[in-house]
Design a protein around this motif. Structure first.
Motif, short mmCIF file in Angstrom:
data_model
loop_
_atom_site.label_atom_id
_atom_site.label_comp_id
_atom_site.label_asym_id
_atom_site.label_seq_id
_atom_site.Cartn_x
_atom_site.Cartn_y
_atom_site.Cartn_z
N THR A 289 -100.50 40.41 -57.75
CA THR A 289 -99.86 41.73 -57.58
C THR A 289 -100.85 42.61 -57.25
O THR A 289 -100.44 43.53 -56.30
CB THR A 289 -99.12 42.19 -58.94
N THR B 84 -88.75 35.77 -57.28
CA THR B 84 -88.92 36.11 -58.48
C THR B 84 -90.23 35.01 -58.92
O THR B 84 -90.91 35.32 -59.78
CB THR B 84 -87.59 35.82 -59.36
N CYS C 131 -91.10 52.45 -54.11
CA CYS C 131 -90.41 51.27 -53.62
C CYS C 131 -89.08 51.77 -54.53
O CYS C 131 -89.13 51.99 -55.56
CB CYS C 131 -91.17 50.09 -54.61
N THR D 212 -89.17 42.88 -57.92
CA THR D 212 -89.60 43.74 -57.07
C THR D 212 -90.03 44.93 -57.87
O THR D 212 -91.30 45.76 -57.83
CB THR D 212 -88.44 44.30 -55.99
N HIS E 205 -96.05 38.74 -52.93
CA HIS E 205 -95.82 38.53 -51.73
C HIS E 205 -96.47 37.16 -51.08
O HIS E 205 -97.34 36.98 -51.65
CB HIS E 205 -96.48 39.83 -50.81
N ALA F 257 -86.41 49.69 -55.34
CA ALA F 257 -86.03 48.65 -56.20
C ALA F 257 -86.06 49.30 -57.63
O ALA F 257 -86.83 50.06 -58.21
CB ALA F 257 -86.86 47.45 -56.09
N VAL G 145 -87.75 44.17 -48.22
CA VAL G 145 -87.82 43.03 -49.11
C VAL G 145 -86.45 42.50 -49.27
O VAL G 145 -85.65 43.33 -49.40
CB VAL G 145 -88.62 43.37 -50.31
N GLY G 146 -86.41 41.23 -49.64
CA GLY G 146 -85.05 40.86 -50.45
C GLY G 146 -84.07 39.89 -49.60
O GLY G 146 -83.66 39.30 -50.34
N TYR H 195 -90.75 51.49 -49.47
CA TYR H 195 -90.54 49.88 -49.48
C TYR H 195 -89.14 49.84 -50.03
O TYR H 195 -88.68 50.36 -50.99
CB TYR H 195 -91.55 49.48 -50.53
N TYR I 277 -93.89 45.56 -57.79
CA TYR I 277 -94.45 46.51 -56.73
C TYR I 277 -93.76 48.05 -57.22
O TYR I 277 -93.70 48.86 -56.22
CB TYR I 277 -93.93 46.20 -55.40
N THR J 4 -91.64 41.62 -46.31
CA THR J 4 -92.30 40.72 -47.32
C THR J 4 -91.44 39.95 -47.86
O THR J 4 -90.45 40.20 -48.39
CB THR J 4 -92.73 41.96 -48.33
#
Ligand code: PRX
Length: 664
Positions: free
Chosen positions: A304, A435, A322, A330, A440, A324, A405-406, A374, A334, A431
């Motif tokens: 990470t 999980t 970020c 995430t 990334h 999230a 992401v996601g 992000y 992050y 990215t």
């Protein structure tokens, strides 16, 4: 066991992503790294990226050893990598503590007075916590946990909203070697009790309420409901966020502020072995039971840290945001662990993007001079729908890098993000990871790798990703296949809590010798990866991963439901929407009221994010002669309203005719 992804004739790209995929096939725009950005970046050119990538895969031990050397270790490792899939060990013999690398290393160094956590509540409050202050808070709360008898290796469940105390809770667990298991604050009581019981948590951390879109989510009340089924939990510690009244159970429940007031501000970090578990995080798979993925300390820290440094090109002066929730991977990698190891200022926002107005995010970016932003494609699609007027009037000048992401990002959303938010100045890092991967896996190193809208571009250092057939043979460039990873990487999950056999079966049996991610992908002639969506029964709703079986299990748990089949269908905003087909027990009649009752039932059983968008009653479900539900037909039906293709194995053609007619 996941279904055979290729057996049905084509790579079974889930319905939700076929739309993206067809537009991706036509996408040929390329955006070279911005020269000004590249000049200051950690990696400044494609040649430099290629040389680093080559070293990372040819000499992984040297590469990852150097990366690990940028962190502080109490004892150095003896071997960087020992063994391989499915049981690799990283940094064997090394001892470290992740809270030390996230907090002490900066608090006792040049970043002591720099802001570590910059929090904005939904109603508008602001809190700034420096690295020096964070060190005090983390140590105090670590002592609170110790005072409750929490020991190294014990499991602690966390069910909180986005506030600094949530990050402090994670760091305090890491400090004493307790294994945290965060349950996303949007999940229902059942989801909490299932997760708490699966790993035998001894303490639960929560808060009174959290603010979301102008109302309060009563987190403590939901924990109370869950605790009726949890016998392993000794204490519940409650952070007072809003002051709204809650029920405190004498002998079990304690106030965070009262405990912390009594706690000493010194707590030496435990010296953790590199392979000691750090946390458990549950995610959906192809069965009804979520998997408790276990991440360990050393490899996860290094993975990470390095991805945050290079993919976000992070540096001290960044204000990093970020969006999230910490309840997802995430947020773990992050929001908390990656950026704090890098010593950045991490912004946390408690609430919704459209409260009180649709421009809340842009107000936050300007107010706090966010430089790295992000978020998820589903959020970007919402911004587009709300209209550009909410962006105009905000300068967004502080931004220098954007990330997503996601889920796969459709090129239209990518372009909007690039032009309207990044003003064609900010690189976008799409990215791809999971999980399970912890870090990334496929993402551009900005400043070095040119981007293409809709492609996650190239693998991160040390990641040997390929697109293959089920037998593990490379598929020709341009063709779809299964995404696999050939070599271990440091941040990979090590097991499923309490079920190592399931871990091996789920990830290492599909394609021999490789990690199978569950996603389909294609590689273009430049070696760029284009993700095509899940090839199993996992669906991705607004970037949230859900198992169709989980929703089916919830539906059949209702007294009136006999059988249920759930599939994903494309949705413009959410990526995928949930379509459920339900047969009723004898003596029950379909009705609009029952439909709503069942949708609500799923929300109550799992959480609002799992509530089916469509629910159709049917007298029977289409099955093959061997009794397997024909999901492909249901997906097609949910998507287009009709069914084509081969149905020769269908048990009862009448079922299909009835479903087509929408008979209830
Ligand atoms: O299907 C892929 C999709 O999300 C899945 C992982 O979900 P989860 O474990 O919840 O983690 C989400 C955040 C890392 C993957 O199997 N996915 C994630 N990122 C991308 C993606 N699909 C395409 N492009 C991405 N950038």
């Amino acid at each position: 066991m996941s279904p055979d992804p290729i057996a049905e004739g084509v790579l079974m790209v889930d319905a939700g992503t076929t739309q993206n995929f067809s537009s991706l096939l036509r996408e040929n725009r390329v955006f070279a790294p911005n020269a000004e950005f590249a000049a200051k970046a950690h990696v400044k050119s494609e040649a430099e990226y290629e040389a680093m990538y080559r070293k990372s895969v040819e000499e992984p031990e040297a590469f990852w050893g150097e990366a690990a050397g940028e962190l502080e270790w109490f004892e150095p490792w003896e071997t960087v990598l020992e063994g391989t899939f499915p049981e690799p060990k990283w940094f064997v013999g090394g001892k470290l503590n992740l809270s030390h690398n996230c907090v002490d290393r900066h608090a006792l160094g040049a970043r002591r007075d720099a802001v570590a956590l910059l929090w904005e509540g939904e109603p508008g409050e602001i809190r700034k916590i420096t690295y020096g202050e964070l060190l005090v808070e983390v140590q105090k709360f670590a002592n609170v946990l110790k005072g409750l008898g929490v020991q190294r290796g014990d499991r602690v469940a966390i069910y909180m909203g986005m506030c600094p105390e949530l990050a402090i809770a994670l760091l305090a667990c890491a400090r004493i070697g307790a294994i945290h298991s965060v349950v996303f604050g949007g999940f229902a009581a059942h989801a909490i009790s299932d997760r708490v019981n699966d790993s035998g948590c001894v303490v639960v951390l929560t808060q009174d309420t959290s603010h979301r879109r102008g109302s309060e989510i009563r987190l403590k009340a939901i924990v109370d409901e869950a605790m009726e089924k949890c016998s392993t939990v000794r204490n519940v510690v409650v952070f007072q966020r809003s002051g709204s009244p809650v029920n405190m159970v004498p002998g079990r429940d304690l106030w965070w502020h009262e405990e912390i007031a009594k706690a000493s501000a010194t707590c030496e970090p435990e010296w953790m072995d590199a392979e000691d578990p750090l946390f458990i995080l549950y995610t959906s798979g192809t069965t009804g039971k979520p998997k408790g993925l276990v991440h360990t300390t050393g490899g996860y820290s290094v993975g990470t840290y390095l991805t945050t440094k290079y993919v976000f090109d992070l540096r001290d002066e960044d204000v990093y945001w970020c969006t999230a929730d910490i309840g997802w991977i995430t947020g773990h990698s992050y929001v908390v662990y990656g950026p704090l190891q890098c010593g950045a200022t991490v912004l946390l926002y408690e609430g919704a993007p459209n409260w009180p107005e649709n421009d809340r995010f842009w107000k936050i970016v300007d107010a706090h001079k966010v430089s790295v932003f992000y978020t998820a494609p589903t959020a970007i699609r919402a911004f587009i729908k709300w209209g550009d007027q909410y962006v105009k009037g905000h300068s967004l000048d502080s931004l220098r890098l954007l990330g997503t992401v996601g889920e796969p990002i459709n090129p239209e959303a990518w372009m909007w993000f690039y032009q309207e938010i990044g003003k064609e100045r900010c690189p976008i890092v799409d990215t791809y990871w999971q999980t399970e991967t912890g870090m990334h896996m496929i993402a551009p190193v900005p400043g070095a790798v040119a981007t293409k809208p809709g492609s996650a571009t190239k693998p991160f250092f040390g990641v040997v990703a390929e697109v293959v057939t089920k037998e593990g043979e490379l598929v020709p460039l341009g063709q779809g296949g299964l995404l696999v990873v050939r070599k271990p990487w440091p941040a990979m999950a090590r097991t499923i809590y309490g079920d190592h056999a399931r871990f091996v079966e789920a990830y290492f049996s599909e394609v021999p010798g490789s990690y199978f991610a569950g996603d389909g992908a294609r590689r273009d002639e430049d070696g760029y990866f284009w993700l095509m969506g899940r090839v199993d029964d996992v669906i991705n709703v607004s970037g949230h991963r859900l198992g169709t079986m989980e929703i089916e299990s919830a539906l059949v748990a209702h007294a009136k439901v006999a059988e249920a089949a759930v599939v994903g269908r494309p949705d413009e905003m959410k990526g995928q929407a949930i379509a459920a087909f339900v047969t009723l027990e004898e003596g029950n009649e379909p009705s609009e009221a029952l439909k709503q009752e069942l949708r609500q039932w799923v929300a109550k059983e799992i959480g609002a994010l799992a509530r089916p968008d469509d629910l159709r009653f049917t007298q029977m479900l289409p099955k093959t002669r061997s009794g397997k539900i024909m999901r492909r037909l249901l997906r097609e039906l949910a998507t287009t309203g009709t069914v084509s293709g081969d149905t020769t194995t269908l048990e009862d053609f009448g079922v299909l005719a009835k479903l087509k007619d929408g008979e209830e």
